[in-house]
Design an enzyme around this catalytic site. Structure first.
Site, PDB file in Angstrom:
ATOM      1  N   SER A  10       0.808  -1.218   0.000  1.00 39.62           N
ATOM      2  CA  SER A  10       0.000   0.000   0.000  1.00 39.62           C
ATOM      3  C   SER A  10       0.843   1.271   0.000  1.00 39.62           C
ATOM      4  O   SER A  10       0.312   2.368  -0.170  1.00 39.62           O
ATOM      5  CB  SER A  10      -0.926   0.016   1.222  1.00 39.62           C
ATOM      6  OG  SER A  10      -0.169  -0.007   2.418  1.00 39.62           O
ATOM      7  N   GLY A  11       2.165   1.146   0.187  1.00 36.04           N
ATOM      8  CA  GLY A  11       3.034   2.311   0.124  1.00 36.04           C
ATOM      9  C   GLY A  11       3.299   2.732  -1.306  1.00 36.04           C
ATOM     10  O   GLY A  11       2.968   2.010  -2.263  1.00 36.04           O
ATOM     11  N   ILE A  13       6.104   3.024  -3.086  1.00 37.06           N
ATOM     12  CA  ILE A  13       6.988   2.114  -3.822  1.00 37.06           C
ATOM     13  C   ILE A  13       6.313   0.760  -3.990  1.00 37.06           C
ATOM     14  O   ILE A  13       6.365   0.143  -5.061  1.00 37.06           O
ATOM     15  CB  ILE A  13       8.343   1.987  -3.107  1.00 37.06           C
ATOM     16  CG1 ILE A  13       9.131   3.295  -3.261  1.00 37.06           C
ATOM     17  CG2 ILE A  13       9.145   0.814  -3.666  1.00 37.06           C
ATOM     18  CD1 ILE A  13      10.462   3.317  -2.514  1.00 37.06           C
ATOM     19  N   GLY A  14       5.657   0.276  -2.944  1.00 31.59           N
ATOM     20  CA  GLY A  14       4.959  -0.999  -3.025  1.00 31.59           C
ATOM     21  C   GLY A  14       3.885  -1.000  -4.094  1.00 31.59           C
ATOM     22  O   GLY A  14       3.717  -1.983  -4.833  1.00 31.59           O
ATOM     23  N   TYR A 140      16.611   4.666  11.706  1.00 32.80           N
ATOM     24  CA  TYR A 140      16.256   4.224  10.353  1.00 32.80           C
ATOM     25  C   TYR A 140      17.478   3.650   9.645  1.00 32.80           C
ATOM     26  O   TYR A 140      17.408   2.585   9.023  1.00 32.80           O
ATOM     27  CB  TYR A 140      15.678   5.402   9.575  1.00 32.80           C
ATOM     28  CG  TYR A 140      15.243   5.082   8.170  1.00 32.80           C
ATOM     29  CD1 TYR A 140      14.058   4.385   7.935  1.00 32.80           C
ATOM     30  CD2 TYR A 140      16.003   5.476   7.070  1.00 32.80           C
ATOM     31  CE1 TYR A 140      13.641   4.093   6.641  1.00 32.80           C
ATOM     32  CE2 TYR A 140      15.602   5.198   5.777  1.00 32.80           C
ATOM     33  CZ  TYR A 140      14.422   4.506   5.568  1.00 32.80           C
ATOM     34  OH  TYR A 140      14.024   4.214   4.287  1.00 32.80           O
TER      35      TYR A 140
END
Length: 231
Positions: A10-11, A13-14, A140
């Site tokens: 759902s991102g 890039i995804g 991160y």
């Protein structure tokens, strides 16, 4: 039909990766947390909800996940920008579970099926910061560094079983996750990038497509930068 699980479908890039795989004729399992995307043809998609930020959430997701996949792409992620000493234990735990622990457990879940078939493909979307690190993004950078080590190590372990493991390291990509930056900050970063622009999500998806394809049949244990030369 080839089947690929896209974790973090759902991102930005995804989504681009899912679109590319559907165009190539893949049947995809789309993982999402709170915002379910819609892809076409929908008949080629299975949607699987899961909150990967906690141990219970990961286990619940695995409970709904079959073990038979030809490929898995890990594209889930969230960033954290701020001073390291101000990070909370909860933030540390969430980043660890989303970026590291969920990858470990999902991979362990699907590996037996791939080993049995003597075929499989794992792709981890990491970050250039996993190698060089970034000020104000220490946590991160740390979990992205762990992802890189995972790719290198697992590729050596499962190569004899016909399974390839690779990573993609995006740089500054035009996504909602980078919406934390002001316009002036983005312009300053673009000046540092040799190609003088942000990358597009489709450019990351193109590399994922390559790594899943026959043209990458002798590529494993590699991290491919998609960064416009920015390091």
């Amino acid at each position: 039909m080839r089947r690929c699980l896209v974790v973090g479908g759902s991102g930005d890039i995804g989504r681009a990766i899912c679109d590319q795989l559907l165009q190539d004729g893949w049947e995809i399992g789309v993982h999402y947390n709170s915002n379910r995307p819609d892809f076409h043809p929908s008949s080629s998609c299975t949607y699987i909800q899961g909150d990967l930020s906690s141990p219970d959430g990961i286990d619940a997701f695995l409970g709904n996940l079959t073990t038979t996949w030809d490929a898995v792409i890990f594209a889930a992620g969230t960033s954290l920008y701020g001073l390291f000493q101000e990070a909370t234990d909860q933030q540390m735990d969430e980043l660890y579970h989303i970026h590291v622990k969920s990858i470990w457990k999902i991979t362990r879940h699907v590996l037996p099926g791939m080993i049995s078939e003597k075929h499989g493909n794992l792709v981890v979307v990491t970050s250039v910061w996993g190698e060089g690190g970034a000020s104000m993004e220490v946590l991160y950078s740390s979990v992205k560094g762990a992802q890189r080590a995972f790719v290198h190590a697992l590729s050596k372990e499962v190569g004899r079983s016909g399974i390839r493991v690779n990573g993609i390291a995006p740089g500054m990509i035009d996504t909602k996750m980078n919406g934390i930056f002001e316009k002036e900050d983005i312009e300053a970063i673009e000046e540092e990038i040799p190609l003088h622009r942000q990358g597009q999500t489709r450019e990351v998806a193109d590399v994922a497509r390559f790594l899943l394809g026959k043209r990458a049949s002798y590529v494993t244990g590699e991290i491919i930068n998609v960064s416009g030369g920015w390091k």
